[in-house]
Design an enzyme around this catalytic site. Structure first.
Site, PDB file in Angstrom:
ATOM      1  CE  LYS A   1      40.126 -29.777 -48.701  1.00 52.28           C
ATOM      2  NZ  LYS A   1      39.817 -28.379 -49.097  1.00 52.28           N
TER       3      LYS A   1
ATOM      4  CB  SER B   1      42.405 -34.781 -54.359  1.00 47.07           C
ATOM      5  OG  SER B   1      41.050 -35.113 -54.573  1.00 47.07           O
TER       6      SER B   1
END
Length: 409
Positions: free
Chosen positions: A61, A311
């Protein structure tokens, strides 16, 4: 950063992602690509893990947040930024803002895990706890933006965000030029859209497979309908991909560039997280483990070499404990039994001796001697055992029955 536009949506191209990569140089780590022998044997061709769980702030992110905030005008920077998130986006925005000298306010749900709240504050954001679910938190952040003039940083529905996330795709092609399939989790779609833009521009032959949690799979019905469709109540432990509606910008890119979207169950997510921890020695959150879950559920469906993107690794320790127990149970590593025995001295010792012969490890035991369901000379025992797998579970039950114990279930 400027983007080409069409009548319907901004059209990202490879140069946009390359520009984001230059911007992120020295900010985001080029995360490791690790081989997985276990998954390679399972799939029948090389499988590599792209470790974005080891990125700064513990997920990809930061990439999109930094690119988005970098693109703000001086006036916008002076007004500050605001975001809403239960964890990963919050931390990415907080660190990106601090690095760029921009004031940040992050709204998080009241029940957000304490480690994620603490990390977001430590990265420099002012944290405000509001709402019980992310939708309420999102509404509060947007209202704050309207009242104060702060720029709202969306977690996935903006071209700058998508371009930043797409830099993972460029890294994969550099680290594994022979890749034939990339598997990655999908929530709102910004990450998958960015990776697809970068990879398909350079290697259109590479198959890109998105993975969603079965209880929060907004993309299959949306792709079938040809437009974003909202889910009434998405439910999954994988909060990183728990999104009820695709983003408008990423949806069109995914519709055009992503080859397939699969779903995985909660049991498969638990088993994948456990595998990452035990076999790869990597702490991965449920959303980050979703590509591994897809590989485990249907290994023959993926043409190798495969890159599975982990992720994120921001998982609350208490949730990790529950997930590991669930994962071990799903893998046949836990066995819960209730059985009846004669209530006489030495009966419990005999039971434990039988379990020793069966080589089962006792985690917990409950002994009930007074219950209306029991006969005058009966006792009931609840057992929670650690075993070596499904076959061992069957062997333990057989050993207990052979020793004369009445197994109830």
């Amino acid at each position: 950063m400027s983007f080409r536009t069409t009548a319907s949506h901004p059209a990202l191209i490879l140069d946009d992602v390359r520009g984001a990569q230059k911007m992120l140089s020295g900010v985001a780590r080029v995360t490791a690509l690790e081989g997985s022998r276990h998954l390679t044997e399972l799939v029948g061709s090389p499988v590599h893990l792209k470790c974005e769980n080891l990125q700064r702030t513990g997920s990809f992110k930061l990439r999109g947040a930094y690119v988005r905030i970098s693109g703000l005008t001086p006036v916008e920077r002076a007004a500050g930024v605001v975001a809403a998130s239960a964890g990963n986006h919050a931390q990415g925005v907080a660190l990106a803002s601090s690095l760029l000298g921009v004031r940040s306010t992050v709204f998080m749900p009241v029940g957000a895990p304490l480690p994620k709240v603490a990390a977001t504050r430590e990265y420099g954001a002012e944290v405000r706890l509001h709402g019980q679910v992310v939708d309420e938190t999102l509404a509060a952040a947007q209202q704050y933006a309207e009242e104060t003039g702060a720029v709202f940083i969306h977690p996935f529905d903006h071209p700058d965000i998508i371009a930043g996330q797409g830099t993972v795709g460029l890294e994969i092609l550099e680290q594994c030029p022979e890749v034939r399939t990339i598997v990655l989790g999908i929530g709102g779609g910004g990450f998958a859209a960015g990776v697809a833009v970068a990879v398909k521009a350079l290697r259109p032959d590479v198959r890109i497979v998105g993975v969603q949690a079965e209880g929060a799979a907004c993309y299959p019905p949306s792709l079938a309908a040809g437009h974003p469709v909202s889910l009434d109540s998405p439910a999954t432990m994988a909060d990183g991909i728990k999104v009820g509606r695709p983003g408008d910008v990423p949806f069109r890119l995914i519709e055009e560039l992503v080859d397939e979207v699969r779903t995985v169950t909660e049991d498969e997510l638990s088993s994948a997280l456990l595998l990452c921890l035990e076999r790869a020695k990597l702490v991965v959150e449920p959303a980050g483990a979703s590509p591994v879950a897809a590989l485990l559920s249907d290994p023959q469906a993926f043409r190798g070499p495969v890159v599975a993107v982990l992720s994120g690794g921001n998982v609350d320790p208490l949730l990790m404990q529950r997930i590991l127990r669930h994962g071990m149970s799903a893998a046949g590593r836990y066995l819960s039994l209730r059985l009846r025995l004669t209530d006489r001295p030495g009966a419990l010792a005999a039971l434990l001796a039988a379990l020793t012969v069966a080589d089962a490890n006792v985690l917990d035991i409950g002994h009930v001697r007074t219950d209306p369901r029991l006969g005058l000379t009966e006792a009931e025992v609840d057992l929670h055992l650690e075993t070596k797998g499904p076959q061992h579970c069957a062997e333990v039950e057989a050993e207990l029955r052979a020793a004369g114990f009445r197994v109830m279930g």
